[in-house]
Design a protein around this motif. Structure first.
Motif, PDB file in Angstrom:
ATOM      1  N   GLN A  77       0.805  -1.215   0.000  1.00 20.24           N
ATOM      2  CA  GLN A  77       0.000   0.000   0.000  1.00 20.24           C
ATOM      3  C   GLN A  77       0.844   1.275   0.000  1.00 20.24           C
ATOM      4  O   GLN A  77       0.521   2.250   0.663  1.00 20.24           O
ATOM      5  CB  GLN A  77      -0.971  -0.008   1.179  1.00 20.24           C
ATOM      6  CG  GLN A  77      -2.064  -1.039   0.989  1.00 20.24           C
ATOM      7  CD  GLN A  77      -3.067  -0.996   2.112  1.00 20.24           C
ATOM      8  OE1 GLN A  77      -2.737  -1.243   3.266  1.00 20.24           O
ATOM      9  NE2 GLN A  77      -4.291  -0.666   1.773  1.00 20.24           N
ATOM     10  N   PHE A  78       1.910   1.244  -0.773  1.00 17.33           N
ATOM     11  CA  PHE A  78       2.755   2.426  -0.961  1.00 17.33           C
ATOM     12  C   PHE A  78       3.515   2.223  -2.260  1.00 17.33           C
ATOM     13  O   PHE A  78       3.459   1.156  -2.871  1.00 17.33           O
ATOM     14  CB  PHE A  78       3.706   2.641   0.232  1.00 17.33           C
ATOM     15  CG  PHE A  78       4.570   1.455   0.558  1.00 17.33           C
ATOM     16  CD1 PHE A  78       5.804   1.275  -0.056  1.00 17.33           C
ATOM     17  CD2 PHE A  78       4.151   0.509   1.473  1.00 17.33           C
ATOM     18  CE1 PHE A  78       6.604   0.182   0.241  1.00 17.33           C
ATOM     19  CE2 PHE A  78       4.945  -0.596   1.777  1.00 17.33           C
ATOM     20  CZ  PHE A  78       6.175  -0.751   1.160  1.00 17.33           C
ATOM     21  N   GLY A  79       4.219   3.255  -2.681  1.00 16.31           N
ATOM     22  CA  GLY A  79       5.056   3.128  -3.863  1.00 16.31           C
ATOM     23  C   GLY A  79       6.211   2.191  -3.560  1.00 16.31           C
ATOM     24  O   GLY A  79       6.899   2.347  -2.561  1.00 16.31           O
ATOM     25  N   THR A 112      12.587   6.481 -10.381  1.00 14.83           N
ATOM     26  CA  THR A 112      11.670   7.241 -11.239  1.00 14.83           C
ATOM     27  C   THR A 112      10.571   7.979 -10.487  1.00 14.83           C
ATOM     28  O   THR A 112       9.864   8.783 -11.083  1.00 14.83           O
ATOM     29  CB  THR A 112      11.003   6.301 -12.267  1.00 14.83           C
ATOM     30  OG1 THR A 112      10.312   5.259 -11.562  1.00 14.83           O
ATOM     31  CG2 THR A 112      12.031   5.702 -13.209  1.00 14.83           C
ATOM     32  N   VAL A 113      10.421   7.717  -9.192  1.00 14.22           N
ATOM     33  CA  VAL A 113       9.347   8.345  -8.406  1.00 14.22           C
ATOM     34  C   VAL A 113       9.980   9.162  -7.280  1.00 14.22           C
ATOM     35  O   VAL A 113      10.527   8.593  -6.321  1.00 14.22           O
ATOM     36  CB  VAL A 113       8.373   7.281  -7.845  1.00 14.22           C
ATOM     37  CG1 VAL A 113       7.290   7.943  -7.009  1.00 14.22           C
ATOM     38  CG2 VAL A 113       7.762   6.462  -8.980  1.00 14.22           C
ATOM     39  N   PRO A 114       9.907  10.496  -7.360  1.00 13.35           N
ATOM     40  CA  PRO A 114      10.562  11.344  -6.352  1.00 13.35           C
ATOM     41  C   PRO A 114      10.139  11.056  -4.910  1.00 13.35           C
ATOM     42  O   PRO A 114      10.982  11.046  -4.014  1.00 13.35           O
ATOM     43  CB  PRO A 114      10.167  12.762  -6.774  1.00 13.35           C
ATOM     44  CG  PRO A 114       9.932  12.655  -8.254  1.00 13.35           C
ATOM     45  CD  PRO A 114       9.329  11.288  -8.449  1.00 13.35           C
ATOM     46  N   LYS A 157       2.598  11.912  -4.358  1.00  9.64           N
ATOM     47  CA  LYS A 157       2.336  11.391  -5.694  1.00  9.64           C
ATOM     48  C   LYS A 157       3.078  10.075  -5.961  1.00  9.64           C
ATOM     49  O   LYS A 157       4.293   9.981  -5.784  1.00  9.64           O
ATOM     50  CB  LYS A 157       2.728  12.432  -6.746  1.00  9.64           C
ATOM     51  CG  LYS A 157       2.356  12.019  -8.149  1.00  9.64           C
ATOM     52  CD  LYS A 157       2.689  13.098  -9.154  1.00  9.64           C
ATOM     53  CE  LYS A 157       2.279  12.646 -10.538  1.00  9.64           C
ATOM     54  NZ  LYS A 157       2.600  13.629 -11.542  1.00  9.64           N
ATOM     55  N   ASN A 158       2.305   9.085  -6.377  1.00  8.37           N
ATOM     56  CA  ASN A 158       2.811   7.750  -6.711  1.00  8.37           C
ATOM     57  C   ASN A 158       3.583   7.071  -5.578  1.00  8.37           C
ATOM     58  O   ASN A 158       4.396   6.178  -5.817  1.00  8.37           O
ATOM     59  CB  ASN A 158       3.669   7.792  -7.974  1.00  8.37           C
ATOM     60  CG  ASN A 158       2.853   8.173  -9.185  1.00  8.37           C
ATOM     61  OD1 ASN A 158       1.718   7.748  -9.336  1.00  8.37           O
ATOM     62  ND2 ASN A 158       3.420   8.993 -10.049  1.00  8.37           N
ATOM     63  N   THR A 159       3.300   7.513  -4.342  1.00 10.83           N
ATOM     64  CA  THR A 159       3.995   6.963  -3.180  1.00 10.83           C
ATOM     65  C   THR A 159       3.022   6.568  -2.078  1.00 10.83           C
ATOM     66  O   THR A 159       3.084   5.455  -1.566  1.00 10.83           O
ATOM     67  CB  THR A 159       5.016   7.976  -2.627  1.00 10.83           C
ATOM     68  OG1 THR A 159       5.893   8.363  -3.684  1.00 10.83           O
ATOM     69  CG2 THR A 159       5.821   7.412  -1.476  1.00 10.83           C
TER      70      THR A 159
END
Length: 130
Positions: free
Chosen positions: A16-18, A25-27, A85-87
């Protein structure tokens, strides 16, 4: 956990997280991984939950402002929508205290680590039938 990647090769798990594997690729994931490594914490689900919980707590403190009281903190937290975002997230209160998170990543064990099978996404919560 990397130690489980061998015995569970081919098995998939939803986190349940990035996923840590997306740090390049995901800051938001990169920040989390860098912070955990600086703290000499393992890259594990428990570490991610602890990091994200602390980050959400800090976001609520910032939203509260300089007049920190229990009542002001609770009021600010009740209006907070936490999202990286995305995390992680979006998470809002009090709704998300009683329903599961609906965002995450599907990873599959490849024998030595994990591959991202489905990148971070958000679905909809469904009510379980009794």
């Amino acid at each position: 956990l990397p130690a489980l990647a061998g015995p569970s090769k081919g098995g998939s798990v939803y986190v349940q997280f990035g996923a840590f594997e997306t740090a390049d690729t995901v800051p938001g994931v990169k920040t989390m991984v860098d912070s955990l490594q600086k703290a000499d914490a393992p890259l594990s689900t428990l570490s991610a939950v602890g990091y994200l919980s602390a980050d959400m707590f800090i976001a609520a403190l910032k939203k509260t402002g300089k007049n920190l009281t229990v009542a002001n903190f609770q009021k600010a937290a009740s209006k907070l929508q936490y999202n990286v975002k995305n995390t992680a997230g979006p998470t809002s209160f009090p709704k998300d205290r009683v329903q599961p998170g609906v965002c995450g990543t599907l990873v599959t064990a490849n024998g030595t680590g994990y591959d991202v099978t489905v990148p971070y996404f958000c679905g909809e919560a469904v009510k379980a039938k009794s």
